[in-house]
Structure formats: C-alpha cells, structure tokens
Design an enzyme around this catalytic site. Sequence first.
Site, PDB file in Angstrom:
ATOM      1  N   ARG A 144       3.533   1.666   1.317  1.00 21.02           N
ATOM      2  CA  ARG A 144       2.460   1.215   0.430  1.00 21.02           C
ATOM      3  C   ARG A 144       2.503   1.934  -0.912  1.00 21.02           C
ATOM      4  NH1 ARG A 144       0.077   1.113   5.637  1.00 21.02           N
ATOM      5  NH2 ARG A 144      -0.474   3.289   5.373  1.00 21.02           N
ATOM      6  N   GLU A 160       1.728  15.469  13.987  1.00 23.77           N
ATOM      7  CA  GLU A 160       0.870  16.016  15.046  1.00 23.77           C
ATOM      8  C   GLU A 160       1.723  16.304  16.287  1.00 23.77           C
ATOM      9  OE1 GLU A 160      -2.470  13.537  15.686  1.00 23.77           O
ATOM     10  OE2 GLU A 160      -3.299  14.830  17.254  1.00 23.77           O
TER      11      GLU A 160
HETATM   12  P1  AMP Z   1      -0.710  12.494   5.606  1.00 24.85           P
HETATM   13  O1  AMP Z   1       0.735  12.925   5.613  1.00 24.85           O
HETATM   14  O2  AMP Z   1      -1.469  13.009   6.784  1.00 24.85           O
HETATM   15  O3  AMP Z   1      -1.393  12.833   4.293  1.00 24.85           O
HETATM   16  O4  AMP Z   1      -0.714  10.912   5.802  1.00 24.85           O
HETATM   17  C1  AMP Z   1      -0.461  10.122   4.726  1.00 24.85           C
HETATM   18  C2  AMP Z   1       0.163   8.799   5.074  1.00 24.85           C
HETATM   19  O5  AMP Z   1      -0.350   8.225   6.286  1.00 24.85           O
HETATM   20  C3  AMP Z   1      -0.126   7.833   3.959  1.00 24.85           C
HETATM   21  O6  AMP Z   1       1.092   7.246   3.577  1.00 24.85           O
HETATM   22  C4  AMP Z   1      -1.112   6.845   4.531  1.00 24.85           C
HETATM   23  O7  AMP Z   1      -0.689   5.548   4.216  1.00 24.85           O
HETATM   24  C5  AMP Z   1      -1.127   7.068   6.041  1.00 24.85           C
HETATM   25  N1  AMP Z   1      -2.479   7.339   6.595  1.00 24.85           N
HETATM   26  C6  AMP Z   1      -2.909   8.506   7.150  1.00 24.85           C
HETATM   27  N2  AMP Z   1      -4.176   8.426   7.578  1.00 24.85           N
HETATM   28  C7  AMP Z   1      -4.602   7.169   7.276  1.00 24.85           C
HETATM   29  C8  AMP Z   1      -5.853   6.461   7.442  1.00 24.85           C
HETATM   30  N3  AMP Z   1      -6.949   7.015   8.027  1.00 24.85           N
HETATM   31  N4  AMP Z   1      -5.926   5.198   6.994  1.00 24.85           N
HETATM   32  C9  AMP Z   1      -4.846   4.613   6.395  1.00 24.85           C
HETATM   33  N5  AMP Z   1      -3.650   5.210   6.223  1.00 24.85           N
HETATM   34  C10 AMP Z   1      -3.517   6.482   6.642  1.00 24.85           C
END
Ligand code: AMP
Length: 178
Positions: free
Chosen positions: A61, A98
Amino acid sequence: MSPNDDLKALIRTIPDFPKPGIQFRDITTLLLDPGGFATTVARMAAATRGPVDLIAGIEARGFLFAAALAVPLNAGVLLIRKDGKLPGATIAEDYALEYGQDRIVMHEDALVPGARVLLVDDLIATGGTARAAVRLLRKAGGVVEQAQFLVDLPDLGGADALRAEGLDVDSLIAFPGH
Ligand code: AMP
C-alpha cells in the site's frame, strides 16, 4: 473535530482481521473515493519539508502513496519490497515480527549516496517495518530525515521509535488503541 476528520471518515475499520483482537484500518475505502485520495496526497505533499530526491514506498500500500506523492514533489520512486520480488541485485534488512522474522529488500543501486529520501507507508503500527526500511536506506547511503504515514497507531509506539532514530514523522490521522 481534528483537521483530517474528513479523511478519517473514509477509512473503514474491520475488527478481528487478520486475527482476533486486531482492528484493521482499511484504507481501500479512502482509495475508492476520488476526492479523498487526491486530498490525502495533497496534504501529505504539503507536510513535506524541503526538497527530496526520492520517495521510498513500502510494499504494497505504501507504493500507492509514494507514487502519487512523487508527482507533485518532482521526486523519483524507490520500491522497498518483500524478498524475492525485485529482479536486480538487492540489499536486505531483517526485522522481528511478533512470531519470527521478516525481510525487506531494495535494489542495491537504487540510490546515489547522499540522496535525500522521504519514507512513506499507509500506516505505522509498531514501526518494525519502517525502522527496517530506514536502516536499509541508510545502509545504501540515503539521507533519511522524514517519514510520512496516512495513519498512525500512536499507542503502539512506532512513530516515537522512528523519532528516536532522528526522523521527523508526520501522519494525517491517528487511531487510539491497537
Ligand atoms: P508495523 O511494522 O507494526 O509498524 O506494521 C506496519 C505495516 O503493517 C503497515 O504496512 C500496515 O499496512 C500494516 N498494519 C499493521 N497494523 C495494521 C492495522 N491495525 N490496520 C491496517 N494495517 C496494519
């Protein structure tokens, strides 16, 4: 009333996706709205400080926002992808999930050392993906001082973790909780 509540109203929340307890912030509904997407890109462009040479988008995205932003900012688009998708020689960065580990890559010759790079993704949660992207871009010689996200989940601390690494971090919308 927050300034970007008009855009927030275009994002759909899907509970328990992809697993129980996650509130998935679904931006496909904002993408479907022509004015909504254009306004999002205009506000992200307005929040960008100084000239940048490249917009780095994180698969998948993040590509949409990076490509759209590159046009008004007169910058190139650098793709940060999952491993195994880019055809040329790549450099990689691993990051913890995780459970287990994941890897992102970029073409090793995608940027000239010293290039100013703006990092873009749709959403920052824990920041694990974005932090790995910053390490990767810096390893290639990029100067990464800013990151922009449409959505921040501030309670997960990702934006603050990026700030601790010396970046300016902007997002248009915040959702409390997970
Ligand atoms: P992070 O590495 O934990 O910051 O996760 C980021 C990636 O996971 C991004 O590319 C988001 O598109 C996806 N993502 C994580 N949590 C969500 C959520 N609650 N809703 C939508 N996309 C999420």
